[in-house]
Design a protein around this motif. Structure first.
Motif, PDB file in Angstrom:
ATOM      1  N   MET A   1       0.958  -8.371   1.286  1.00 34.44           N
ATOM      2  CA  MET A   1       1.192  -7.055   1.848  1.00 34.44           C
ATOM      3  C   MET A   1       1.010  -5.973   0.786  1.00 34.44           C
ATOM      4  N   ALA A   2       1.655  -6.171  -0.368  1.00 35.99           N
ATOM      5  CA  ALA A   2       1.554  -5.184  -1.453  1.00 35.99           C
ATOM      6  C   ALA A   2       0.124  -5.115  -1.975  1.00 35.99           C
ATOM      7  N   GLN A   3      -0.556  -6.268  -1.951  1.00 30.03           N
ATOM      8  CA  GLN A   3      -1.938  -6.308  -2.428  1.00 30.03           C
ATOM      9  C   GLN A   3      -2.855  -5.518  -1.485  1.00 30.03           C
ATOM     10  N   GLN A   4      -2.604  -5.604  -0.184  1.00 27.10           N
ATOM     11  CA  GLN A   4      -3.406  -4.860   0.785  1.00 27.10           C
ATOM     12  C   GLN A   4      -3.205  -3.356   0.599  1.00 27.10           C
ATOM     13  N   VAL A   5      -1.968  -2.948   0.349  1.00 29.27           N
ATOM     14  CA  VAL A   5      -1.671  -1.528   0.147  1.00 29.27           C
ATOM     15  C   VAL A   5      -2.378  -1.036  -1.114  1.00 29.27           C
ATOM     16  N   ALA A   6      -2.336  -1.838  -2.183  1.00 28.30           N
ATOM     17  CA  ALA A   6      -3.002  -1.465  -3.438  1.00 28.30           C
ATOM     18  C   ALA A   6      -4.511  -1.393  -3.238  1.00 28.30           C
ATOM     19  N   SER A   7      -5.049  -2.335  -2.484  1.00 28.08           N
ATOM     20  CA  SER A   7      -6.489  -2.344  -2.212  1.00 28.08           C
ATOM     21  C   SER A   7      -6.893  -1.118  -1.381  1.00 28.08           C
ATOM     22  N   ALA A   8      -6.091  -0.791  -0.401  1.00 29.55           N
ATOM     23  CA  ALA A   8      -6.381   0.386   0.430  1.00 29.55           C
ATOM     24  C   ALA A   8      -6.293   1.664  -0.405  1.00 29.55           C
ATOM     25  N   LYS A   9      -5.304   1.727  -1.293  1.00 31.51           N
ATOM     26  CA  LYS A   9      -5.145   2.895  -2.164  1.00 31.51           C
ATOM     27  C   LYS A   9      -6.351   3.022  -3.091  1.00 31.51           C
ATOM     28  N   ARG A  10      -6.788   1.898  -3.675  1.00 30.54           N
ATOM     29  CA  ARG A  10      -7.953   1.904  -4.570  1.00 30.54           C
ATOM     30  C   ARG A  10      -9.201   2.354  -3.812  1.00 30.54           C
ATOM     31  N   GLN A  11      -9.358   1.850  -2.594  1.00 35.11           N
ATOM     32  CA  GLN A  11     -10.519   2.216  -1.792  1.00 35.11           C
ATOM     33  C   GLN A  11     -10.499   3.714  -1.494  1.00 35.11           C
ATOM     34  N   GLN A  12      -9.330   4.233  -1.177  1.00 34.92           N
ATOM     35  CA  GLN A  12      -9.210   5.665  -0.894  1.00 34.92           C
ATOM     36  C   GLN A  12      -9.535   6.493  -2.146  1.00 34.92           C
ATOM     37  N   ASP A  13      -9.042   6.037  -3.310  1.00 31.39           N
ATOM     38  CA  ASP A  13      -9.334   6.726  -4.569  1.00 31.39           C
ATOM     39  C   ASP A  13     -10.840   6.730  -4.852  1.00 31.39           C
ATOM     40  N   LEU A  14     -11.494   5.603  -4.612  1.00 29.03           N
ATOM     41  CA  LEU A  14     -12.938   5.513  -4.827  1.00 29.03           C
ATOM     42  C   LEU A  14     -13.688   6.450  -3.881  1.00 29.03           C
ATOM     43  N   GLN A  15     -13.225   6.543  -2.646  1.00 28.78           N
ATOM     44  CA  GLN A  15     -13.874   7.446  -1.694  1.00 28.78           C
ATOM     45  C   GLN A  15     -13.719   8.900  -2.127  1.00 28.78           C
ATOM     46  N   VAL A  16     -12.546   9.246  -2.652  1.00 28.93           N
ATOM     47  CA  VAL A  16     -12.308  10.616  -3.128  1.00 28.93           C
ATOM     48  C   VAL A  16     -13.212  10.905  -4.320  1.00 28.93           C
ATOM     49  N   GLN A  17     -13.314   9.949  -5.249  1.00 29.98           N
ATOM     50  CA  GLN A  17     -14.181  10.137  -6.410  1.00 29.98           C
ATOM     51  C   GLN A  17     -15.634  10.294  -5.982  1.00 29.98           C
ATOM     52  N   TYR A  18     -16.068   9.475  -5.033  1.00 36.39           N
ATOM     53  CA  TYR A  18     -17.440   9.554  -4.540  1.00 36.39           C
ATOM     54  C   TYR A  18     -17.693  10.926  -3.911  1.00 36.39           C
ATOM     55  N   SER A  19     -16.762  11.390  -3.122  1.00 38.16           N
ATOM     56  CA  SER A  19     -16.894  12.716  -2.493  1.00 38.16           C
ATOM     57  C   SER A  19     -16.973  13.813  -3.549  1.00 38.16           C
ATOM     58  N   ASN A  20     -16.177  13.699  -4.594  1.00 33.05           N
ATOM     59  CA  ASN A  20     -16.210  14.688  -5.674  1.00 33.05           C
ATOM     60  C   ASN A  20     -17.574  14.710  -6.349  1.00 33.05           C
ATOM     61  N   TYR A  21     -18.124  13.532  -6.629  1.00 30.22           N
ATOM     62  CA  TYR A  21     -19.456  13.461  -7.228  1.00 30.22           C
ATOM     63  C   TYR A  21     -20.489  14.143  -6.329  1.00 30.22           C
ATOM     64  N   LYS A  22     -20.456  13.820  -5.036  1.00 29.53           N
ATOM     65  CA  LYS A  22     -21.427  14.379  -4.099  1.00 29.53           C
ATOM     66  C   LYS A  22     -21.287  15.901  -3.999  1.00 29.53           C
ATOM     67  N   GLU A  23     -20.047  16.393  -3.950  1.00 28.39           N
ATOM     68  CA  GLU A  23     -19.820  17.839  -3.869  1.00 28.39           C
ATOM     69  C   GLU A  23     -20.325  18.543  -5.122  1.00 28.39           C
TER      70      GLU A  23
END
Length: 117
Positions: A1-23
Motif C-alpha cells: 500500500m505504502a509502495q503504491q502511494v510512493a509510486s503514484a507520488k513519484r509518477q505525479q512528480d515526474l509529470q509535473v517536471q515534464y510539464s515544466n520542461y514543455k512549458e
C-alpha cells in the motif's frame, strides 16, 4: 500500500517536471518567434532606407513617440538594433537547444516514454 502511494507520488512528480520542461521550451520558442519577427521588420526598414540620401527626412518611433530624424541619423541606430537582435536570437536558440538536451537526458535517466507529444 505504502509502495503504491510512493509510486503514484513519484509518477505525479515526474509529470509535473515534464510539464515544466514543455512549458519552458514553449516559452523560449515564443520568444524566438517574437525576436525573429522584430529582426525581420528591422531588415525591411534597413533595406528601404539604405538607398535613400542621408539628408532625407524620416520618422522613427522611440518609446511610443514619433520623432523626426534624417536617414543618416537613423541608419546606424537601426543597424545596431538589428545586430543586437541577431545576437539575442542566437542566444535564445542556444538556450532552447540546451533545455531540449536537458529534457532528453532527464527522460532517459527517468526512463520516460511519451505516449503523445
Amino acid at each position: 500500500m505504502a509502495q503504491q502511494v510512493a509510486s503514484a507520488k513519484r509518477q505525479q512528480d515526474l509529470q509535473v517536471q515534464y510539464s515544466n520542461y514543455k512549458e519552458t521550451l514553449q516559452a523560449i520558442a515564443q520568444k524566438i518567434g517574437d525576436v525573429e519577427q522584430e529582426a525581420e521588420e528591422h531588415k525591411l526598414v534597413l533595406e528601404t532606407l539604405t538607398p535613400l540620401p542621408e539628408s532625407r527626412k524620416c520618422f522613427r518611433m522611440i518609446n511610443g513617440v514619433l520623432v523626426e530624424r534624417t536617414v543618416g541619423d537613423v541608419l546606424p541606430a537601426l543597424q545596431t538594433n538589428a545586430d543586437g537582435l541577431k545576437k539575442v536570437l542566437e542566444d535564445l536558440v542556444k538556450q532552447y537547444r540546451t533545455k531540449q538536451d536537458d529534457m532528453e537526458k532527464w527522460k532517459k535517466k527517468n526512463n520516460i516514454q511519451v505516449v503523445q507529444q
